[in-house]
Design a protein around this motif. Structure first.
Motif, PDB file in Angstrom:
ATOM      1  N   TYR A  46       0.933  -1.141   0.113  1.00  0.00           N
ATOM      2  CA  TYR A  46       0.062  -0.073  -0.113  1.00  0.00           C
ATOM      3  C   TYR A  46       0.886   1.279   0.102  1.00  0.00           C
ATOM      4  O   TYR A  46       1.816   1.406   0.893  1.00  0.00           O
ATOM      5  CB  TYR A  46      -0.766   0.160   1.144  1.00  0.00           C
ATOM      6  CG  TYR A  46      -1.771   1.292   1.270  1.00  0.00           C
ATOM      7  CD1 TYR A  46      -3.136   1.320   0.807  1.00  0.00           C
ATOM      8  CD2 TYR A  46      -1.285   2.408   2.120  1.00  0.00           C
ATOM      9  CE1 TYR A  46      -3.860   2.513   0.788  1.00  0.00           C
ATOM     10  CE2 TYR A  46      -1.985   3.659   2.099  1.00  0.00           C
ATOM     11  CZ  TYR A  46      -3.650   3.421   1.410  1.00  0.00           C
ATOM     12  OH  TYR A  46      -4.143   4.782   1.599  1.00  0.00           O
ATOM     13  N   ILE A  47       0.718   1.901  -1.019  1.00  0.00           N
ATOM     14  CA  ILE A  47       1.595   3.376  -1.324  1.00  0.00           C
ATOM     15  C   ILE A  47       0.662   4.685  -1.182  1.00  0.00           C
ATOM     16  O   ILE A  47      -0.025   4.634  -2.149  1.00  0.00           O
ATOM     17  CB  ILE A  47       2.548   3.094  -2.601  1.00  0.00           C
ATOM     18  CG1 ILE A  47       3.636   2.065  -2.406  1.00  0.00           C
ATOM     19  CG2 ILE A  47       3.222   4.484  -2.655  1.00  0.00           C
ATOM     20  CD1 ILE A  47       4.045   1.570  -3.485  1.00  0.00           C
ATOM     21  N   GLY A  48       0.824   5.167  -0.323  1.00  0.00           N
ATOM     22  CA  GLY A  48      -0.360   6.300  -0.133  1.00  0.00           C
ATOM     23  C   GLY A  48       0.039   7.671  -0.693  1.00  0.00           C
ATOM     24  O   GLY A  48       0.966   7.696  -1.454  1.00  0.00           O
ATOM     25  N   PRO A  49      -0.755   8.479  -0.445  1.00  0.00           N
ATOM     26  CA  PRO A  49      -0.746   9.840  -1.054  1.00  0.00           C
ATOM     27  C   PRO A  49       0.576  10.467  -0.780  1.00  0.00           C
ATOM     28  O   PRO A  49       1.151  10.432   0.280  1.00  0.00           O
ATOM     29  CB  PRO A  49      -1.774  10.665  -0.740  1.00  0.00           C
ATOM     30  CG  PRO A  49      -2.761   9.566   0.064  1.00  0.00           C
ATOM     31  CD  PRO A  49      -1.999   8.417   0.481  1.00  0.00           C
ATOM     32  N   GLY A  50       1.371  11.075  -1.944  1.00  0.00           N
ATOM     33  CA  GLY A  50       2.476  11.991  -1.566  1.00  0.00           C
ATOM     34  C   GLY A  50       3.673  11.174  -1.136  1.00  0.00           C
ATOM     35  O   GLY A  50       4.747  11.524  -0.811  1.00  0.00           O
TER      36      GLY A  50
ATOM     37  N   ALA B 151       4.192  -7.078   2.091  1.00  0.00           N
ATOM     38  CA  ALA B 151       3.471  -6.509   3.119  1.00  0.00           C
ATOM     39  C   ALA B 151       4.201  -5.096   3.817  1.00  0.00           C
ATOM     40  O   ALA B 151       4.453  -4.942   4.739  1.00  0.00           O
ATOM     41  CB  ALA B 151       3.555  -7.516   4.169  1.00  0.00           C
ATOM     42  N   CYS B 152       4.300  -4.343   2.672  1.00  0.00           N
ATOM     43  CA  CYS B 152       4.650  -3.080   3.149  1.00  0.00           C
ATOM     44  C   CYS B 152       3.496  -1.775   3.066  1.00  0.00           C
ATOM     45  O   CYS B 152       2.715  -1.802   2.143  1.00  0.00           O
ATOM     46  CB  CYS B 152       6.048  -2.362   2.218  1.00  0.00           C
ATOM     47  SG  CYS B 152       7.329  -3.314   2.646  1.00  0.00           S
ATOM     48  N   VAL B 153       3.398  -1.038   4.000  1.00  0.00           N
ATOM     49  CA  VAL B 153       2.603   0.049   4.149  1.00  0.00           C
ATOM     50  C   VAL B 153       3.122   1.318   4.204  1.00  0.00           C
ATOM     51  O   VAL B 153       4.159   1.731   5.098  1.00  0.00           O
ATOM     52  CB  VAL B 153       1.531   0.225   5.243  1.00  0.00           C
ATOM     53  CG1 VAL B 153       0.603   1.169   5.203  1.00  0.00           C
ATOM     54  CG2 VAL B 153       0.760  -1.381   5.104  1.00  0.00           C
ATOM     55  N   PHE B 154       3.267   2.437   3.389  1.00  0.00           N
ATOM     56  CA  PHE B 154       3.814   3.813   3.294  1.00  0.00           C
ATOM     57  C   PHE B 154       2.545   4.576   3.567  1.00  0.00           C
ATOM     58  O   PHE B 154       1.869   4.732   2.434  1.00  0.00           O
ATOM     59  CB  PHE B 154       4.444   3.878   2.173  1.00  0.00           C
ATOM     60  CG  PHE B 154       5.668   2.887   1.699  1.00  0.00           C
ATOM     61  CD1 PHE B 154       7.015   3.400   2.133  1.00  0.00           C
ATOM     62  CD2 PHE B 154       5.540   1.757   1.139  1.00  0.00           C
ATOM     63  CE1 PHE B 154       8.129   2.458   2.175  1.00  0.00           C
ATOM     64  CE2 PHE B 154       6.339   1.025   0.909  1.00  0.00           C
ATOM     65  CZ  PHE B 154       7.893   1.151   1.215  1.00  0.00           C
ATOM     66  N   LEU B 155       2.432   5.338   4.625  1.00  0.00           N
ATOM     67  CA  LEU B 155       1.605   6.304   4.637  1.00  0.00           C
ATOM     68  C   LEU B 155       2.018   7.704   4.225  1.00  0.00           C
ATOM     69  O   LEU B 155       3.125   7.722   3.677  1.00  0.00           O
ATOM     70  CB  LEU B 155       1.018   6.466   5.935  1.00  0.00           C
ATOM     71  CG  LEU B 155       0.407   5.035   6.695  1.00  0.00           C
ATOM     72  CD1 LEU B 155       0.069   5.246   8.040  1.00  0.00           C
ATOM     73  CD2 LEU B 155      -0.796   4.477   5.734  1.00  0.00           C
ATOM     74  N   ASP B 156       1.083   8.767   4.286  1.00  0.00           N
ATOM     75  CA  ASP B 156       1.139  10.125   3.535  1.00  0.00           C
ATOM     76  C   ASP B 156       2.500  10.505   3.661  1.00  0.00           C
ATOM     77  O   ASP B 156       3.162  10.808   4.895  1.00  0.00           O
ATOM     78  CB  ASP B 156       0.284  10.871   4.346  1.00  0.00           C
ATOM     79  CG  ASP B 156      -1.275  10.409   4.064  1.00  0.00           C
ATOM     80  OD1 ASP B 156      -1.541   9.326   3.967  1.00  0.00           O
ATOM     81  OD2 ASP B 156      -2.320  11.206   3.878  1.00  0.00           O
ATOM     82  N   GLY B 157       3.249  10.765   2.366  1.00  0.00           N
ATOM     83  CA  GLY B 157       4.338  11.651   2.442  1.00  0.00           C
ATOM     84  C   GLY B 157       5.683  11.171   2.919  1.00  0.00           C
ATOM     85  O   GLY B 157       6.701  11.444   3.221  1.00  0.00           O
TER      86      GLY B 157
END
Length: 236
Positions: free
Chosen positions: A80-84, A96-102
């Motif tokens: 999951y590759i989030g906004p920015g 299983a990687c999660v990258f949140l905003d910015g």
């Protein structure tokens, strides 16, 4: 002692389940594959900018609007590759990687089973394995968050032994055979630091370049200094 709220501002952070609902920080890591499944389902949604020479595997992947995947990146996923978010040239995003905003994964860096909270950055030559980077964490170039003990050994059934973290005068069993580092909000790490499996660092701490940290629980606002003596002499 190990509740996520002791390390992160958990307000508004939902990774398929509110971050504050977990009992310990390593429960988050143990649940990341299921959490990514919850976030993605079986969907493959790519809204952001993906360079022509980047490779994104066929499995479930979410790349949000305003996210940037630079040339030479390999996204294995599910991820999951989030906004920015920016994934820079030559980076490797494993399962299983999660990258949140910015947040940011930099050049020649690798992440596996990792959670980057908003604004967390591993900009250059980093390894982030089975780890959580809090809000605005910054890893200096060459930082390694090691996730597998070199002398951990195996149980009689062949499974690797779980990692124990010394804290409060006892050994706390994480139940995980692979566990990197948990870095609270605003932790800064200098270049070429190595954090051994099972390092848990409180918010606003500063780790000097070239330092090596043993596993354990470290309080908030701790300063880790590495001192060395260098002899300077005339070359003959």
């Amino acid at each position: 002692m190990f509740h996520p709220a002791n390390f992160f501002d958990v307000a508004g952070i939902d990774v398929g389940r509110p971050l504050g609902d977990f009992a310990t920080v390593w429960e988050i890591l143990g649940s990341l594959p299921e959490l990514v499944d919850t976030l993605l389902g079986s969907q493959r949604i790519i809204k952001g900018s993906v360079a022509r020479t980047a490779v994104v595997d066929d499995g479930p992947v979410y790349i949000a609007e305003n996210a940037t995947i630079e040339p030479g990146v390999y996204v294995k996923g599910p991820a999951y590759i989030g906004p920015g978010v920016t994934i820079r040239h030559g980076a490797y995003v494993r399962e299983a990687c999660v990258f949140l905003d910015g947040s940011l994964l930099g050049h020649a860096s690798e992440a596996k089973n990792a959670l980057f909270l908003p604004g967390a950055k591993a900009p250059h030559f980093a390894y982030v394995g089975d780890s959580i980077l809090g809000r605005r964490v910054n890893l200096g170039a060459g930082t390694k968050l090691s996730n597998l003990p070199i002398v951990g050994g195996r149980q009689p059934d062949g499974r690797r032994r779980s990692i124990l973290i010394p804290a409060g005068g006892k050994q706390v069993d994480t139940g995980l055979s692979k566990l990197g580092a948990v870095l609270g909000d605003d932790v800064e790490v200098g270049c070429n630091a190595v954090l051994n499996p099972g390092v848990v660092v409180g918010p606003r701490s500063l780790i000097y370049p070239n330092a090596t940290l043993r596993k354990g629980l470290y309080s908030a606002a701790t300063l880790f200094k590495l001192r060395q003596t260098i002899d300077i002499d005339e070359r003959k």
